[in-house]
Design a protein around this motif. Structure first.
Motif, PDB file in Angstrom:
ATOM      1  N   CYS A  60      -3.855   4.139 -18.036  1.00 14.83           N
ATOM      2  CA  CYS A  60      -4.606   4.862 -17.012  1.00 14.83           C
ATOM      3  C   CYS A  60      -3.717   5.107 -15.806  1.00 14.83           C
ATOM      4  CB  CYS A  60      -5.865   4.099 -16.602  1.00 14.83           C
ATOM      5  SG  CYS A  60      -5.548   2.496 -15.806  1.00 14.83           S
ATOM      6  N   ASP A  61      -4.127   6.055 -14.973  1.00 17.82           N
ATOM      7  CA  ASP A  61      -3.387   6.377 -13.755  1.00 17.82           C
ATOM      8  C   ASP A  61      -3.904   5.521 -12.593  1.00 17.82           C
ATOM      9  OD1 ASP A  61      -1.745   8.384 -14.875  1.00 17.82           O
ATOM     10  OD2 ASP A  61      -3.402   9.821 -14.767  1.00 17.82           O
ATOM     11  N   PRO A  62      -3.111   5.418 -11.521  1.00 13.01           N
ATOM     12  CA  PRO A  62      -3.522   4.600 -10.383  1.00 13.01           C
ATOM     13  C   PRO A  62      -4.882   4.968  -9.804  1.00 13.01           C
ATOM     14  CG  PRO A  62      -1.191   5.087 -10.204  1.00 13.01           C
ATOM     15  CD  PRO A  62      -1.714   5.893 -11.371  1.00 13.01           C
ATOM     16  N   ASP A  63      -5.197   6.252  -9.730  1.00 17.78           N
ATOM     17  CA  ASP A  63      -6.480   6.660  -9.158  1.00 17.78           C
ATOM     18  C   ASP A  63      -7.654   6.143  -9.984  1.00 17.78           C
ATOM     19  OD1 ASP A  63      -5.300   7.920  -7.036  1.00 17.78           O
ATOM     20  OD2 ASP A  63      -5.431   9.939  -7.895  1.00 17.78           O
ATOM     21  N   GLU A  64      -7.500   6.176 -11.307  1.00 19.13           N
ATOM     22  CA  GLU A  64      -8.561   5.667 -12.186  1.00 19.13           C
ATOM     23  C   GLU A  64      -8.704   4.163 -12.022  1.00 19.13           C
ATOM     24  OE1 GLU A  64      -9.619   5.356 -16.982  1.00 19.13           O
ATOM     25  OE2 GLU A  64      -7.949   6.608 -16.296  1.00 19.13           O
ATOM     26  N   ALA A  75       0.799  -1.237   0.000  1.00 19.97           N
ATOM     27  CA  ALA A  75       0.000   0.000   0.000  1.00 19.97           C
ATOM     28  C   ALA A  75       0.823   1.275   0.000  1.00 19.97           C
ATOM     29  CB  ALA A  75      -0.936   0.001   1.204  1.00 19.97           C
ATOM     30  N   ASN A  76       2.119   1.186  -0.155  1.00 19.72           N
ATOM     31  CA  ASN A  76       2.949   2.389  -0.038  1.00 19.72           C
ATOM     32  C   ASN A  76       3.095   3.161  -1.331  1.00 19.72           C
ATOM     33  OD1 ASN A  76       4.461   0.210  -1.057  1.00 19.72           O
ATOM     34  ND2 ASN A  76       6.393   1.146  -0.415  1.00 19.72           N
ATOM     35  N   ARG A  77       2.676   2.591  -2.450  1.00 23.72           N
ATOM     36  CA  ARG A  77       2.821   3.297  -3.723  1.00 23.72           C
ATOM     37  C   ARG A  77       1.873   2.709  -4.759  1.00 23.72           C
ATOM     38  NH1 ARG A  77       6.734   0.665  -7.282  1.00 23.72           N
ATOM     39  NH2 ARG A  77       7.451  -1.283  -6.355  1.00 23.72           N
ATOM     40  N   GLY A  78       1.802   3.358  -5.919  1.00 20.85           N
ATOM     41  CA  GLY A  78       1.050   2.840  -7.047  1.00 20.85           C
ATOM     42  C   GLY A  78      -0.405   2.557  -6.759  1.00 20.85           C
ATOM     43  N   ILE A  79      -0.881   1.413  -7.229  1.00 21.92           N
ATOM     44  CA  ILE A  79      -2.281   1.051  -7.084  1.00 21.92           C
ATOM     45  C   ILE A  79      -2.657   0.877  -5.621  1.00 21.92           C
ATOM     46  CG2 ILE A  79      -4.007  -0.713  -7.616  1.00 21.92           C
ATOM     47  CD1 ILE A  79      -2.385  -1.271 -10.203  1.00 21.92           C
ATOM     48  N   GLY A  80      -1.765   0.283  -4.826  1.00 23.19           N
ATOM     49  CA  GLY A  80      -2.066   0.084  -3.410  1.00 23.19           C
ATOM     50  C   GLY A  80      -2.287   1.383  -2.677  1.00 23.19           C
ATOM     51  N   LEU A  81      -1.443   2.366  -2.952  1.00 27.19           N
ATOM     52  CA  LEU A  81      -1.590   3.692  -2.345  1.00 27.19           C
ATOM     53  C   LEU A  81      -2.904   4.333  -2.778  1.00 27.19           C
ATOM     54  CD1 LEU A  81      -0.349   6.089  -0.734  1.00 27.19           C
ATOM     55  CD2 LEU A  81       0.706   6.816  -2.888  1.00 27.19           C
ATOM     56  N   ALA A  82      -3.215   4.227  -4.064  1.00 27.01           N
ATOM     57  CA  ALA A  82      -4.467   4.808  -4.576  1.00 27.01           C
ATOM     58  C   ALA A  82      -5.682   4.132  -3.952  1.00 27.01           C
ATOM     59  CB  ALA A  82      -4.511   4.689  -6.100  1.00 27.01           C
ATOM     60  N   LEU A  83      -5.609   2.818  -3.744  1.00 25.64           N
ATOM     61  CA  LEU A  83      -6.712   2.110  -3.083  1.00 25.64           C
ATOM     62  C   LEU A  83      -6.856   2.557  -1.638  1.00 25.64           C
ATOM     63  CD1 LEU A  83      -6.163  -1.511  -4.439  1.00 25.64           C
ATOM     64  CD2 LEU A  83      -8.196  -0.104  -4.814  1.00 25.64           C
ATOM     65  N   ALA A  84      -5.734   2.685  -0.931  1.00 28.68           N
ATOM     66  CA  ALA A  84      -5.790   3.137   0.463  1.00 28.68           C
ATOM     67  C   ALA A  84      -6.426   4.516   0.550  1.00 28.68           C
ATOM     68  CB  ALA A  84      -4.383   3.157   1.054  1.00 28.68           C
ATOM     69  N   VAL A 137      -1.670   0.101 -16.004  1.00 26.43           N
ATOM     70  CA  VAL A 137      -1.626   1.297 -15.155  1.00 26.43           C
ATOM     71  C   VAL A 137      -0.233   1.913 -15.145  1.00 26.43           C
ATOM     72  CG1 VAL A 137      -2.190   2.214 -12.878  1.00 26.43           C
ATOM     73  CG2 VAL A 137      -3.372   0.174 -13.723  1.00 26.43           C
ATOM     74  N   ARG A 138      -0.198   3.226 -15.201  1.00 25.03           N
ATOM     75  CA  ARG A 138       1.077   3.945 -15.155  1.00 25.03           C
ATOM     76  C   ARG A 138       1.606   3.967 -13.717  1.00 25.03           C
ATOM     77  NH1 ARG A 138      -1.636   6.830 -19.439  1.00 25.03           N
ATOM     78  NH2 ARG A 138      -2.910   7.976 -17.929  1.00 25.03           N
ATOM     79  N   THR A 139       2.493   3.025 -13.415  1.00 21.76           N
ATOM     80  CA  THR A 139       3.113   2.940 -12.088  1.00 21.76           C
ATOM     81  C   THR A 139       4.600   2.672 -12.260  1.00 21.76           C
ATOM     82  OG1 THR A 139       2.849   0.543 -11.873  1.00 21.76           O
ATOM     83  CG2 THR A 139       1.002   1.910 -11.145  1.00 21.76           C
ATOM     84  N   GLY A 140       5.314   2.628 -11.139  1.00 22.86           N
ATOM     85  CA  GLY A 140       6.728   2.299 -11.187  1.00 22.86           C
ATOM     86  C   GLY A 140       6.960   0.921 -11.767  1.00 22.86           C
TER      87      GLY A 140
END
Length: 222
Positions: free
Chosen positions: A188-192, A9-18, A177-180
């Protein structure tokens, strides 16, 4: 309000979900190896220092969450390494890493925390359509594809094994998804992606448990 646990949950999709779950009022536990500044800024409970491939670490996580009844577990932690047919013998460690993180870890985390989940709880596994055998028309990416096909099977079995306990399991592809992990390339971006994933998780039920779906709602082929 739901109690939500998210790995990676510290970055990318996990962070956006949190962020998305916290913003709508859910109680979120963000699990990670090392907390990021972005994660620390959210109104969530952070549980750092957890390695999802390590048995002792998972026992520690279970102890930390002994007072937390879990309504939703999101197995999001993942890794991608470049692997090829030609480079096979030099890349076996990368194959093994992807199986440990992408295939085994979601199963191990779910097993470690199953005692905190009751009837009506949900388990979401963030997988990939690259694990679809029927959809593979471009080849390559052996380690990643194989690890995601394996976790899809794990999720399908979990859906059967957890049915009697009233726990639903969803296998979800977030999109490209555009992540590291993807080198910030994607559609798409993590938030989307997170918005679509949350919608699919909200729809998850005992009747749809074990399904393999895109964040946009499409049912994906195995």
């Amino acid at each position: 309000m739901s109690n939500v646990v998210i790995t990676g949950a510290n970055r990318g999709i996990g962070l956006a979900l949190a962020r998305r779950f916290a913003e709508r009022g859910d109680s979120v536990v963000a699990v990670c190896r090392e907390a990021s500044d972005e994660l620390q800024a959210l109104n969530v409970r952070v549980e750092p220092g957890i390695e999802v491939t390590d048995a002792a670490s998972l026992r520690e996580l279970a102890l930390r969450l002994a007072d937390f009844d879990i309504d939703l577990l999101v197995n999001n932690a993942g890794v991608m390494r470049s692997t090829s047919f030609e480079g096979l013998e030099d890349q076996l460690d990368d194959f093994r890493l992807q199986f440990e993180v992408n295939s085994l870890a979601p199963l191990r985390v779910t097993r470690a925390l199953a005692g905190r989940m009751g009837k009506g709880a949900k388990v979401a596994i963030v997988t990939s359509r690259m694990g679809s055998i029927a959809d593979n028309d471009s080849g390559g990416h052996y380690g990643y594809r194989m690890s995601k096909a394996a976790v899809n099977m794990a999720g399908a079995s979990l859906a059967v094994d957890l049915k009697s306990r009233g726990i639903a399991v969803g296998l979800l592809h977030p999109g490209y998804v555009r992540t590291g992990m993807t080198g910030h390339s994607g559609f798409c971006d993590p938030d989307e992606a997170a918005a679509g994933l949350v919608a699919r998780i909200d729809e998850l039920s005992p009747e749809t448990s074990g399904g393999f779906r895109h964040a946009n709602g499409e049912t994906l082929p195995w």
